[in-house]
Design a protein around this motif. Structure first.
Motif, PDB file in Angstrom:
ATOM      1  N   UNK A 170       7.597 -34.264  12.237  1.00 47.12           N
ATOM      2  CA  UNK A 170       7.865 -35.128  11.566  1.00 47.12           C
ATOM      3  C   UNK A 170       9.465 -35.490  11.620  1.00 47.12           C
ATOM      4  N   UNK A 171      10.025 -36.643  11.868  1.00 47.26           N
ATOM      5  CA  UNK A 171      11.478 -36.748  12.072  1.00 47.26           C
ATOM      6  C   UNK A 171      11.865 -36.783  10.502  1.00 47.26           C
ATOM      7  N   UNK A 172      12.478 -35.839  10.006  1.00 45.04           N
ATOM      8  CA  UNK A 172      12.804 -35.707   8.590  1.00 45.04           C
ATOM      9  C   UNK A 172      13.948 -36.812   8.173  1.00 45.04           C
ATOM     10  N   UNK A 173      13.877 -37.409   7.284  1.00 38.94           N
ATOM     11  CA  UNK A 173      14.968 -38.428   6.881  1.00 38.94           C
ATOM     12  C   UNK A 173      15.521 -38.224   5.560  1.00 38.94           C
ATOM     13  N   UNK A 174      14.905 -37.255   4.787  1.00 38.31           N
ATOM     14  CA  UNK A 174      15.070 -37.103   3.600  1.00 38.31           C
ATOM     15  C   UNK A 174      15.992 -35.810   3.327  1.00 38.31           C
ATOM     16  N   UNK A 175      16.152 -35.475   2.433  1.00 38.07           N
ATOM     17  CA  UNK A 175      17.210 -34.185   1.758  1.00 38.07           C
ATOM     18  C   UNK A 175      16.640 -32.829   1.988  1.00 38.07           C
ATOM     19  N   UNK A 198       5.099 -33.875  25.286  1.00 34.19           N
ATOM     20  CA  UNK A 198       5.481 -33.456  23.920  1.00 34.19           C
ATOM     21  C   UNK A 198       4.688 -34.214  22.778  1.00 34.19           C
ATOM     22  N   UNK A 199       4.015 -35.399  23.164  1.00 33.97           N
ATOM     23  CA  UNK A 199       3.243 -36.012  22.005  1.00 33.97           C
ATOM     24  C   UNK A 199       1.888 -35.712  22.207  1.00 33.97           C
ATOM     25  N   UNK A 207       5.479 -37.877  14.421  1.00 32.36           N
ATOM     26  CA  UNK A 207       5.428 -38.277  15.794  1.00 32.36           C
ATOM     27  C   UNK A 207       4.454 -39.435  16.280  1.00 32.36           C
ATOM     28  N   UNK A 208       3.302 -39.303  15.346  1.00 34.29           N
ATOM     29  CA  UNK A 208       2.215 -40.440  16.054  1.00 34.29           C
ATOM     30  C   UNK A 208       2.504 -41.717  15.689  1.00 34.29           C
ATOM     31  N   UNK A 209       3.726 -41.958  15.253  1.00 35.74           N
ATOM     32  CA  UNK A 209       4.182 -43.328  14.951  1.00 35.74           C
ATOM     33  C   UNK A 209       5.379 -43.507  15.851  1.00 35.74           C
ATOM     34  N   UNK A 210       5.576 -42.500  17.000  1.00 41.67           N
ATOM     35  CA  UNK A 210       6.608 -42.902  17.624  1.00 41.67           C
ATOM     36  C   UNK A 210       6.300 -43.384  19.082  1.00 41.67           C
ATOM     37  N   UNK A 211       7.130 -43.893  19.828  1.00 43.21           N
ATOM     38  CA  UNK A 211       6.671 -44.205  21.231  1.00 43.21           C
ATOM     39  C   UNK A 211       7.347 -43.006  22.058  1.00 43.21           C
ATOM     40  N   UNK A 212       7.221 -43.129  23.404  1.00 39.54           N
ATOM     41  CA  UNK A 212       7.778 -42.341  24.185  1.00 39.54           C
ATOM     42  C   UNK A 212       9.257 -42.397  24.378  1.00 39.54           C
ATOM     43  N   UNK A 213       9.520 -43.697  24.299  1.00 38.47           N
ATOM     44  CA  UNK A 213      11.013 -44.140  24.280  1.00 38.47           C
ATOM     45  C   UNK A 213      11.739 -43.607  23.121  1.00 38.47           C
ATOM     46  N   UNK A 214      11.160 -43.335  21.931  1.00 36.61           N
ATOM     47  CA  UNK A 214      11.876 -42.759  20.642  1.00 36.61           C
ATOM     48  C   UNK A 214      11.821 -41.302  20.833  1.00 36.61           C
ATOM     49  N   UNK A 215      10.830 -40.502  21.550  1.00 37.13           N
ATOM     50  CA  UNK A 215      10.969 -39.264  21.794  1.00 37.13           C
ATOM     51  C   UNK A 215      11.791 -39.040  22.764  1.00 37.13           C
ATOM     52  N   UNK A 216      12.203 -39.687  23.607  1.00 39.92           N
ATOM     53  CA  UNK A 216      13.043 -39.579  24.694  1.00 39.92           C
ATOM     54  C   UNK A 216      14.684 -39.859  24.050  1.00 39.92           C
ATOM     55  N   UNK A 239      -2.327 -35.891  10.144  1.00 36.11           N
ATOM     56  CA  UNK A 239      -1.491 -37.205  10.382  1.00 36.11           C
ATOM     57  C   UNK A 239      -2.102 -37.981   9.203  1.00 36.11           C
ATOM     58  N   UNK A 240      -3.392 -37.525   8.817  1.00 34.73           N
ATOM     59  CA  UNK A 240      -4.106 -38.328   7.557  1.00 34.73           C
ATOM     60  C   UNK A 240      -3.401 -37.960   6.398  1.00 34.73           C
ATOM     61  N   UNK A 241      -3.332 -36.596   6.248  1.00 37.50           N
ATOM     62  CA  UNK A 241      -2.327 -35.945   4.918  1.00 37.50           C
ATOM     63  C   UNK A 241      -0.953 -36.734   5.276  1.00 37.50           C
TER      64      UNK A 241
END
Length: 272
Positions: A149-154, A140-141, A118-127, A103-105
């Protein structure tokens, strides 16, 4: 006769991609148990998730969590000769750094690439992202050795990201829903090979590995298996498995395809 070991992915393989149902696989799971063929989960899921799922699947075998980052062996099974980490009910073999390092990296690349850890998501986000219940999302968290990571890039950006990670000894594997950060030595195939060796040391017969998966993060596991099975997916085309020309590709998807393939193999191997 060779001792058979079954290594299986979960999401999209033993579990339905959309609703995580596994009813179609239950008869085959019972057959494996009756024939004393270990069915070993090899998945991106966490220890907390797998403790619950193993009970639902009626499995008491060792398992591999977080994309090969750790092997968990129930106490009383497989007396390994190398030192392992002792927990309350399991022996643990880790293959990578702790999640905190990952997470630090990741934070250092937040401005260069578009993703959400994932560490920045809430349980609602993961749901919302997975369709899991609140309890399942919280499990899961609870990660030990990986950071999804939720990858939003190309896709091209993902390849650049992977190259940036290499000097740090970290890799980024693409799963069915997320990109998983983990140590470079964390790999489903390596964890499978290590566990196979533990069984081989305690078996007078050669050990034959059947591996079943559906996604990109299963390629190494399938490539290393004696009998590789690619489960057809309702979501994506089957990935290419370099160097292997004997891949069994199922007609059916998910757990129905899982049972279809294993029943064919067990008949062919003279087990049933």
């Amino acid at each position: 006769m060779a001792q058979l070991l079954v290594f299986t992915d979960l999401d999209g393989t033993l579990l339905d991609h959309h609703d995580y149902n596994f009813d179609a696989a239950v008869p085959t799971l019972k057959t494996l148990a009756m024939m004393e063929i270990p069915c070993i989960i090899n998945t991106s899921k966490t220890f907390a998730e797998l403790v619950v799922l193993r009970k639902a699947l009626n499995l008491n075998t060792p398992f591999i969590s977080e994309n090969g980052a750790a092997v968990w062996i129930p106490k009383g099974q497989l007396n390994c000769t190398e030192p392992l980490i002792e927990t309350d009910t399991f022996w643990l073999k880790p293959f990578g750094p702790a999640r905190e390092q990952l997470t630090e990296l990741a934070q250092g690349f937040a401005e260069q690439f578009s993703f959400t850890p994932f560490s920045e998501l809430s349980s609602a986000d993961v749901m919302h992202l997975t369709g899991l219940t609140e309890a399942e999302a919280e499990a899961a968290m609870e990660r030990h050795f990986t950071e999804p990571l939720v990858w939003r890039d190309s896709p091209l950006a993902l390849e650049r990201f992977r190259k940036e990670l290499e000097p740090h000894g970290i890799q980024a594997q693409k799963g069915g829903r997320f990109v998983h950060l983990m140590g470079s030595q964390c790999d489903k195939a390596k964890a499978m090979a290590w566990l196979k060796e533990q069984y081989q040391q305690q078996s007078a017969s050669p050990v034959t590995v059947i591996a079943l998966g559906d996604g990109e993060n299963d390629i190494g596991m399938l490539k290393a298996a004696d009998i590789p099975v690619l489960i057809r997916s309702p979501k994506h085309l089957p990935p290419q498995i370099p160097g292997r020309h004997n891949i069994l590709l199922t007609e059916k998807c998910g757990p129905a395809g899982w049972s279809e393939a294993l029943n064919q193999i067990l008949i062919r191997e003279g087990v049933i």
